[in-house]
Design a protein around this motif. Structure first.
Motif, PDB file in Angstrom:
ATOM      1  N   SER A 147      24.699  36.664  25.308  1.00  0.00           N
ATOM      2  CA  SER A 147      24.774  36.360  26.724  1.00  0.00           C
ATOM      3  C   SER A 147      23.848  35.199  27.045  1.00  0.00           C
ATOM      4  O   SER A 147      22.872  34.938  26.328  1.00  0.00           O
ATOM      5  N   ASP A 150      29.475  45.279  35.798  1.00  0.00           N
ATOM      6  CA  ASP A 150      28.177  45.375  35.144  1.00  0.00           C
ATOM      7  C   ASP A 150      28.311  44.979  33.678  1.00  0.00           C
ATOM      8  O   ASP A 150      29.402  44.689  33.186  1.00  0.00           O
ATOM      9  N   GLU A 151      27.181  44.985  32.977  1.00  0.00           N
ATOM     10  CA  GLU A 151      27.179  44.491  31.599  1.00  0.00           C
ATOM     11  C   GLU A 151      28.060  45.335  30.682  1.00  0.00           C
ATOM     12  O   GLU A 151      28.772  44.792  29.829  1.00  0.00           O
ATOM     13  N   VAL A 167      29.137  35.861  28.787  1.00  0.00           N
ATOM     14  CA  VAL A 167      28.870  36.784  27.689  1.00  0.00           C
ATOM     15  C   VAL A 167      29.922  36.571  26.611  1.00  0.00           C
ATOM     16  O   VAL A 167      31.012  36.079  26.886  1.00  0.00           O
ATOM     17  N   SER A 219      31.641  44.421  31.215  1.00  0.00           N
ATOM     18  CA  SER A 219      31.906  43.120  30.601  1.00  0.00           C
ATOM     19  C   SER A 219      32.094  43.266  29.094  1.00  0.00           C
ATOM     20  O   SER A 219      32.968  42.628  28.495  1.00  0.00           O
ATOM     21  N   ARG A 220      31.294  44.123  28.486  1.00  0.00           N
ATOM     22  CA  ARG A 220      31.437  44.337  27.043  1.00  0.00           C
ATOM     23  C   ARG A 220      32.764  45.017  26.708  1.00  0.00           C
ATOM     24  O   ARG A 220      33.390  44.694  25.683  1.00  0.00           O
ATOM     25  N   ARG A 224      24.620  38.653  37.034  1.00  0.00           N
ATOM     26  CA  ARG A 224      23.568  39.609  36.676  1.00  0.00           C
ATOM     27  C   ARG A 224      22.425  39.407  37.670  1.00  0.00           C
ATOM     28  O   ARG A 224      21.603  38.512  37.509  1.00  0.00           O
TER      29      ARG A 224
END
Length: 277
Positions: free
Chosen positions: A202, A158-159, A191, A162-163, A184
């Motif tokens: 992103s 998920d985001e 990203v 990823s961060r 996504r």
């Protein structure tokens, strides 16, 4: 003109590495120098019996000649490197040609779908990890990020995950990591994280459920060209994702020739138009 140098292998037939990077970056209006690390009769995806000539020993001689000529580059972009020895030689090249007013892009080409490419070793991964500490931008896919960070591979994070990956890549020493192959919902993209400003970026396009050779090289080449031309991180990301998606879409009618690579040639005019807008 801006001037970039890209260091990676060249396949005499097929669309990846230098046969992608040189035309794309040149089409963006940038003088593009090349250092081939090896010459292959074809690329290795879908072909067998290909020839391979290792050019590792030529790289220091090319670098030495260029240094005597006083050549300089606005960008140094590295792609597929086939051995720990090549990684070290390229690291030395960066030490020689890196400047305060230029930047380094490392595409740590090592694997995909959770696995290293054939012939790659832990020693090469370790060398690539050190090379990334010298980069202003690194552009791994999910597999390469996992190996660089020595963590389990996760196909569709998920985001927030990823961060976390981006922050961890920045802790390796890279200022602005970029992570490709991010899903996504029904979109696919990339990203990025600017560790100096703390900002995330992103860019996504519609997901196309097909795999084509050379799309990572297309993305990295467009991204390198964009930042060489002065685009900021977000703009470079948007342009690279958009053009890569264009190339995948253009390749769909030629899916029976997928092993050749993506049909980026059909989209170069669009890339030039994007830059003019």
């Amino acid at each position: 003109m801006k001037r970039a140098v890209t260091i990676q292998d060249i396949s005499c037939f097929g669309k990846c590495s230098l046969t992608v990077a040189l035309p794309i970056i040149s089409a963006m209006g940038i003088e593009t120098a090349v250092i081939p690390t090896a010459v292959l009769s074809t690329h290795t995806g879908g072909f067998s019996g290909y020839t391979f000539r290792d050019l590792t020993g030529d790289i220091p001689q090319i670098a030495s000649h260029w240094e005597k000529l006083g050549l300089g580059f606005d960008a140094v972009y590295t792609g597929y490197l086939g051995s720990p020895a090549q990684v070290q030689i390229v690291s030395d090249f960066i030490d020689t040609f890196g400047r305060e007013d230029n930047f380094i892009v490392v595409d740590p080409v090592m694997g995909d779908a959770g696995k290293l490419y054939a012939g790659f070793t832990d020693e090469l991964v370790s060398g690539m990890r050190k090379l990334c500490t010298k980069a202003d931008y690194v552009i791994p896919n999910m597999t390469e990020a996992a190996f660089l960070l020595d963590i389990p591979y996760e196909e569709s994070p998920d985001e927030e995950h990823s961060r976390r990956l981006l922050r961890s890549l920045a802790e390796l020493g890279c200022k602005r990591p970029v992570l490709t192959g991010v899903r996504r919902g029904d979109e696919h993209g990339a990203v990025a994280y600017d560790s100096e400003s703390g900002r995330y970026h992103s860019a996504y396009c519609r997901h196309i459920d097909r795999r084509f050779h050379g799309t990572g090289d297309i993305f990295a080449s467009v991204f390198t060209g964009a930042v060489t031309l002065g685009k900021d991180l977000g703009e470079a990301l948007e342009l690279a994702v958009r053009f890569t998606s264009d190339c995948i879409t253009a390749t769909l009618p030629h899916a029976d020739e997928v092993w050749y690579g993506s049909c980026f040639e059909l989209c170069l005019g669009d890339l030039i138009d994007y830059l003019r807008k």
